[in-house]
Design a protein around this motif. Structure first.
Motif, mmCIF file in Angstrom:
data_model
loop_
_atom_site.group_PDB
_atom_site.id
_atom_site.type_symbol
_atom_site.label_atom_id
_atom_site.label_comp_id
_atom_site.label_asym_id
_atom_site.label_seq_id
_atom_site.Cartn_x
_atom_site.Cartn_y
_atom_site.Cartn_z
ATOM 1 N N VAL A 95 0.827 -1.215 0.000
ATOM 2 C CA VAL A 95 0.000 0.000 0.000
ATOM 3 C C VAL A 95 0.859 1.261 0.000
ATOM 4 O O VAL A 95 0.365 2.360 0.210
ATOM 5 N N GLY B 218 -8.563 3.284 6.987
ATOM 6 C CA GLY B 218 -8.706 2.680 5.681
ATOM 7 C C GLY B 218 -7.773 1.496 5.525
ATOM 8 O O GLY B 218 -7.142 1.023 6.485
ATOM 9 N N ARG B 219 -7.675 1.021 4.304
ATOM 10 C CA ARG B 219 -6.860 -0.162 4.011
ATOM 11 C C ARG B 219 -5.393 0.063 4.331
ATOM 12 O O ARG B 219 -4.736 -0.813 4.906
ATOM 13 N N SER B 220 -4.874 1.240 4.011
ATOM 14 C CA SER B 220 -3.458 1.511 4.254
ATOM 15 C C SER B 220 -3.135 1.468 5.746
ATOM 16 O O SER B 220 -2.120 0.886 6.164
ATOM 17 N N ASP C 53 -4.800 -0.141 8.067
ATOM 18 C CA ASP C 53 -4.932 -1.527 8.529
ATOM 19 C C ASP C 53 -3.660 -2.317 8.223
ATOM 20 O O ASP C 53 -3.179 -3.092 9.065
ATOM 21 N N HIS C 54 -3.128 -2.133 7.033
ATOM 22 C CA HIS C 54 -1.880 -2.811 6.665
ATOM 23 C C HIS C 54 -0.734 -2.342 7.557
ATOM 24 O O HIS C 54 0.108 -3.147 7.978
#
Length: 322
Positions: free
Chosen positions: A57, A131-133, A135-136
């Motif tokens: 990401v 968001g996804r970033s 979470d990563h």
């Protein structure tokens, strides 16, 4: 150690691993089923997942992001090399002393992953939007922490016990050398901006202290990794004691001068953080100068304590030798 292959018969060699209570099988896939082999698989997997999550990401920006990404990639690469060497039984052909190299690297790796597990969430992750970033990034921090624990466990398992004959780097003074050089590297990262010290000779002296002591400790580590301590004109324990004493005196001077000239207004310092305009932003991936000054002061104190402990242990080695 060699692996002899005769048609379908494979002859393997076993060696005892300090602190593990069971032999490690070399030159065989079964080496990975032993406690130390399984631990290294955990190290390999956790560091791989950490940098993969972040890279997927593009969640690494600026100095702190680069530092963390380097830490995870470096630890993954060297751990993979160690596993390949042990699977192939190539210790005798490895250019460095196998008595000293694995534990030296494990100690460095534990410190690298520890620093990444602290720096990445405090200077980067907490400022990311949900968001996804993010979470990563959070997952990467968790795997970095797992790797840190795994490397620290290897150090605890393989360090020298009283009465054991092993490499110098597995002893307390040897591990302290690793801590000293690592802390010095972090100091160098924080003083990468010349504006922190080039206006005062006393601060330039502090930078010279960090460099000189780092070089001396690095020389001691390299002498052991290459098994060439006998090239010294004096006994190695005496060399270590002299090195530790000199480093304690140098760092004691830096411990006085760095905070004095960085935080005392009478000497041109800034006692309060808000006076640094770069520290007023609510969010910045850039570490402001005042924070760098404080970090270097704390790290100087940590290294001074490490050198004092090193001096005590090194003096004991000389006393026992006499």
């Amino acid at each position: 150690m060699p692996v002899t292959v005769t048609r379908t018969t494979v002859t393997t060699t076993t060696v005892a691993s300090p602190g593990l209570g069971s032999p490690t099988i070399l030159g065989s896939p079964r080496a990975l089923t032993q406690p130390l082999g399984l631990l290294r698989l955990v190290q390999l997997l956790s560091t791989c997942v950490a940098f993969s999550l972040v890279a997927s990401v593009n969640a690494w920006v600026g100095f702190t992001g680069n530092w963390c990404m380097f830490a995870w990639c470096f630890c993954f690469a060297v751990t993979l090399i160690i596993i390949i060497v042990e699977l192939g039984g190539l210790q005798a052909r490895f250019p460095l002393s196998w008595r000293n190299f694995p534990i030296t690297f494990a100690c460095y790796a534990a410190l690298f992953c520890l620093s990444a597990s602290i720096i990445y969430p405090t200077t980067y992750v907490q400022f990311m939007s949900h968001g996804r970033s993010k979470d990563h990034a959070i997952a990467a921090t968790a795997f970095s922490s797992i790797a840190c624990v795994a490397y620290a466990t290897e150090v605890a398992w393989t360090r020298a016990r009283p009465g054991e004959i092993t490499g110098y780097m597995a002893t307390v003074p040897g591990l302290l050398k690793v801590v000293e050089t690592f802390v010095a590297c972090v100091i160098f990262a924080f003083i990468s901006s010349p504006s922190l010290y080039n206006h005062k000779p006393a601060l330039e002296w502090c930078v010279a202290v960090y460099a000189i002591c780092f070089i001396l400790a690095a020389v001691a580590i390299l002498l052991n990794l290459y098994d060439c301590t006998n090239v010294l004109p004096i006994p190695f324990p005496s060399f270590l004691s002299g090195l530790a004493l000199l480093s304690v005196l140098f760092y004691a001077s830096a411990m006085v001068l760095w905070p004095l000239y960085q935080f005392d207004e009478k000497y041109g310092g800034y006692p309060e953080r808000w006076k640094d305009s770069g520290c007023r932003n609510s969010h910045s991936y850039y570490v402001c100068l005042w924070d760098r000054r404080l970090a270097v002061a704390i790290l100087t104190a940590i290294n001074l304590l490490a050198y004092v402990a090193d001096l005590v242990y090194s003096a004991r080695l000389v006393f026992v030798r006499v």
